[in-house]
Motif scaffolding. Structure first.
Motif, short mmCIF file in Angstrom:
data_model
loop_
_atom_site.label_atom_id
_atom_site.label_comp_id
_atom_site.label_asym_id
_atom_site.label_seq_id
_atom_site.Cartn_x
_atom_site.Cartn_y
_atom_site.Cartn_z
N ILE A 231 12.66 15.75 65.98
CA ILE A 231 13.96 15.09 65.84
C ILE A 231 13.80 13.92 64.88
O ILE A 231 12.69 13.62 64.44
N GLY A 232 14.91 13.23 64.63
CA GLY A 232 14.86 12.00 63.85
C GLY A 232 14.37 10.87 64.74
O GLY A 232 13.57 11.06 65.64
N ASN A 233 14.88 9.67 64.52
CA ASN A 233 14.50 8.53 65.34
C ASN A 233 14.94 8.76 66.77
O ASN A 233 15.98 9.34 67.04
N LEU B 247 19.26 20.85 70.13
CA LEU B 247 19.80 20.94 71.49
C LEU B 247 19.76 22.36 72.04
O LEU B 247 19.21 22.61 73.10
N ASP B 248 20.35 23.30 71.33
CA ASP B 248 20.42 24.67 71.83
C ASP B 248 19.03 25.29 71.98
O ASP B 248 18.77 26.00 72.96
N ASP B 249 18.14 25.02 71.02
CA ASP B 249 16.78 25.56 71.11
C ASP B 249 16.06 24.98 72.33
O ASP B 249 15.42 25.72 73.08
N LEU B 250 16.16 23.68 72.54
CA LEU B 250 15.48 23.05 73.66
C LEU B 250 16.02 23.56 74.99
O LEU B 250 15.25 23.87 75.90
N LEU C 5 10.09 13.20 68.27
CA LEU C 5 10.12 14.47 68.99
C LEU C 5 10.60 14.33 70.42
O LEU C 5 10.53 13.26 71.02
N TYR C 6 11.11 15.43 70.92
CA TYR C 6 11.37 15.59 72.34
C TYR C 6 10.32 16.54 72.87
O TYR C 6 9.93 17.49 72.18
#
Length: 159
Positions: free
Chosen positions: A131-133, A39-42, A75-76
């Motif tokens: 990310i995970g699922n 979250l913070d990285d994105l 992934l996001y």
């Protein structure tokens, strides 16, 4: 509809003004699940890429910047589209000891991978985060397979 294995979680178009950097951060935080490890990285990468679009392209001269968040298998993908920079494209600037010019190094350091693509005069900078699922909706997004910008992620599909 999925686009190259990615689906859109949300898209927002903002005016090319400094205040839009904070609005982009809020948008991304609202779209992402609480507790997401990336979250913070994105959000930091979103902030940097929107800031760069406003500072270095026509977006910052009365234009707009579009932020898209897509999700796919594991992934996001963050995508930021600007209004063009006269053919200049983003790059990682060598360290020279100054405070400016570090934005793309931040993007490179915090994302799994990043890149850009030309869209006419515009540039779309993208960054991916593992990310995970994950799951998403069926809107069309900014990814190469589906270049049409979605005006809003909340539009009801027309049948």
């Amino acid at each position: 509809m999925s686009c190259g294995g990615l689906v859109v979680l949300g898209v927002i178009t903002l005016p090319g003004v400094r205040e839009s950097v904070a609005n982009a951060r809020l948008f991304l935080r609202d779209m992402l699940p609480v507790g997401l490890p990336a979250l913070d990285d994105l959000v930091s990468v979103g902030s940097e890429t929107v800031c760069n679009a406003i500072a270095h392209t026509a977006s910052g001269h009365g234009g707009q910047v579009t932020v898209g968040l897509l999700v796919g298998e594991g992934l996001y993908r963050l995508e930021v589209a600007d209004d063009g920079a006269g053919g200049r494209r983003p790059y990682v600037k060598a360290e020279d000891g100054t405070e400016s010019g570090r934005g793309m190094r931040v993007v490179e350091a915090l994302s799994e991978r990043w890149g850009f693509r030309a869209d006419g005069d515009r540039t779309v900078v993208w960054a991916e985060f593992r990310i995970g699922n994950s799951s998403g909706n069926s809107d069309r997004g900014l990814s190469p397979a589906c270049p049409t910008l979605v005006p809003t992620a909340c539009e009801e599909e027309k049948r």
